[in-house]
Scaffold this active site. Structure first.
Site, PDB file in Angstrom:
ATOM      1  N   HIS A  16       0.901  -1.269   0.031  1.00 51.48           N
ATOM      2  CA  HIS A  16       0.065   0.084   0.091  1.00 51.48           C
ATOM      3  C   HIS A  16       0.915   1.252   0.091  1.00 51.48           C
ATOM      4  O   HIS A  16       0.534   2.353  -1.003  1.00 51.48           O
ATOM      5  CB  HIS A  16      -0.798   0.175   1.152  1.00 51.48           C
ATOM      6  CG  HIS A  16      -1.899  -1.035   1.160  1.00 51.48           C
ATOM      7  ND1 HIS A  16      -2.105  -1.823   2.615  1.00 51.48           N
ATOM      8  CD2 HIS A  16      -2.982  -1.526   0.461  1.00 51.48           C
ATOM      9  CE1 HIS A  16      -3.135  -2.660   2.119  1.00 51.48           C
ATOM     10  NE2 HIS A  16      -3.510  -2.462   1.076  1.00 51.48           N
ATOM     11  N   LYS A  40     -18.228  -5.786   8.505  1.00 55.60           N
ATOM     12  CA  LYS A  40     -17.264  -6.416   8.777  1.00 55.60           C
ATOM     13  C   LYS A  40     -16.493  -6.030  10.062  1.00 55.60           C
ATOM     14  O   LYS A  40     -16.673  -5.195  10.616  1.00 55.60           O
ATOM     15  CB  LYS A  40     -15.844  -6.015   7.671  1.00 55.60           C
ATOM     16  CG  LYS A  40     -16.395  -6.409   6.161  1.00 55.60           C
ATOM     17  CD  LYS A  40     -15.303  -6.399   5.385  1.00 55.60           C
ATOM     18  CE  LYS A  40     -15.661  -7.094   3.908  1.00 55.60           C
ATOM     19  NZ  LYS A  40     -14.504  -7.299   2.916  1.00 55.60           N
ATOM     20  N   ARG A  89      -2.161  -6.151  -8.021  1.00 60.04           N
ATOM     21  CA  ARG A  89      -1.275  -7.087  -7.752  1.00 60.04           C
ATOM     22  C   ARG A  89      -1.027  -8.215  -8.902  1.00 60.04           C
ATOM     23  O   ARG A  89      -0.183  -8.833  -9.277  1.00 60.04           O
ATOM     24  CB  ARG A  89      -1.405  -7.426  -6.386  1.00 60.04           C
ATOM     25  CG  ARG A  89      -1.279  -6.678  -5.312  1.00 60.04           C
ATOM     26  CD  ARG A  89      -1.479  -7.423  -3.988  1.00 60.04           C
ATOM     27  NE  ARG A  89      -2.919  -7.640  -4.139  1.00 60.04           N
ATOM     28  CZ  ARG A  89      -3.449  -8.133  -3.178  1.00 60.04           C
ATOM     29  NH1 ARG A  89      -3.044  -8.404  -1.777  1.00 60.04           N
ATOM     30  NH2 ARG A  89      -4.777  -8.314  -3.214  1.00 60.04           N
ATOM     31  N   SER A 127      -3.195  -7.404   3.291  1.00 64.91           N
ATOM     32  CA  SER A 127      -3.448  -7.247   4.805  1.00 64.91           C
ATOM     33  C   SER A 127      -3.711  -8.510   5.374  1.00 64.91           C
ATOM     34  O   SER A 127      -3.308  -8.866   6.676  1.00 64.91           O
ATOM     35  CB  SER A 127      -4.485  -6.452   4.805  1.00 64.91           C
ATOM     36  OG  SER A 127      -4.116  -5.030   4.729  1.00 64.91           O
TER      37      SER A 127
END
Length: 157
Positions: A16, A40, A89, A127
């Site tokens: 990031h 979440k 990515r 993450s």
């Protein structure tokens, strides 16, 4: 030109940060917008994520840290820009991010999404990977900023 880089950043990784640093070189202003998703259960509170990102980006004068909940297009509409930045990515990221970009554009056709490809050394990094390694007391010091490493050790004592 101003750009918004949205995400959960739970926690922020070196991948990031690479995107943020490169964006800071290419845009006049970068707003890192942390999604506060009430549905979440993040490891870090929104306040903790803001503090970690502020610490990790303190040397970047044109980077601001903010948070939002709800739809990204609503946050963008309230901002002084229409440009969203997303990091990629892998091909799977592209497929997902392209769907999101098209959905955002269908809700507000002024919203433009720009993709920035991750450096190869960060293509595996997420993450989720960081949290899993840290939860087993693994070494993540080369994956996250120092402030995050300390916070992860505190969370997984």
């Amino acid at each position: 030109m101003k750009v918004i880089y949205p995400g959960s950043f739970d926690p922020v990784t070196n991948g990031h940060l690479d995107i943020i640093q490169r964006a800071a070189k290419n845009f006049d202003e970068v707003t890192v917008a942390i999604l506060d998703n009430k549905s979440k259960s993040p490891l870090f509170t929104i306040e903790e994520r803001i503090a970690m990102l502020k610490e990790a980006t303190k040397s970047l004068e044109n980077v601001n840290i903010d948070s939002f909940s709800g739809l990204l297009v609503d946050y963008v509409a309230k901002s002084n820009t229409n440009t969203v930045l997303r990091g990629l990515r892998a091909i799977s990221d592209y497929e997902n991010e392209m769907r999101n970009a098209l959905a955002n554009n269908s809700l507000n056709n002024d919203v433009e999404t720009i993709f920035m490809v991750s450096k190869s050394e960060y293509t595996f990094l997420s993450s989720s990977v960081v949290k899993e390694i840290a939860s087993f007391n693994g070494d993540v010091k080369n994956m996250v900023p120092e402030v995050v490493c300390k916070q992860l050790k505190e969370k997984y004592k």
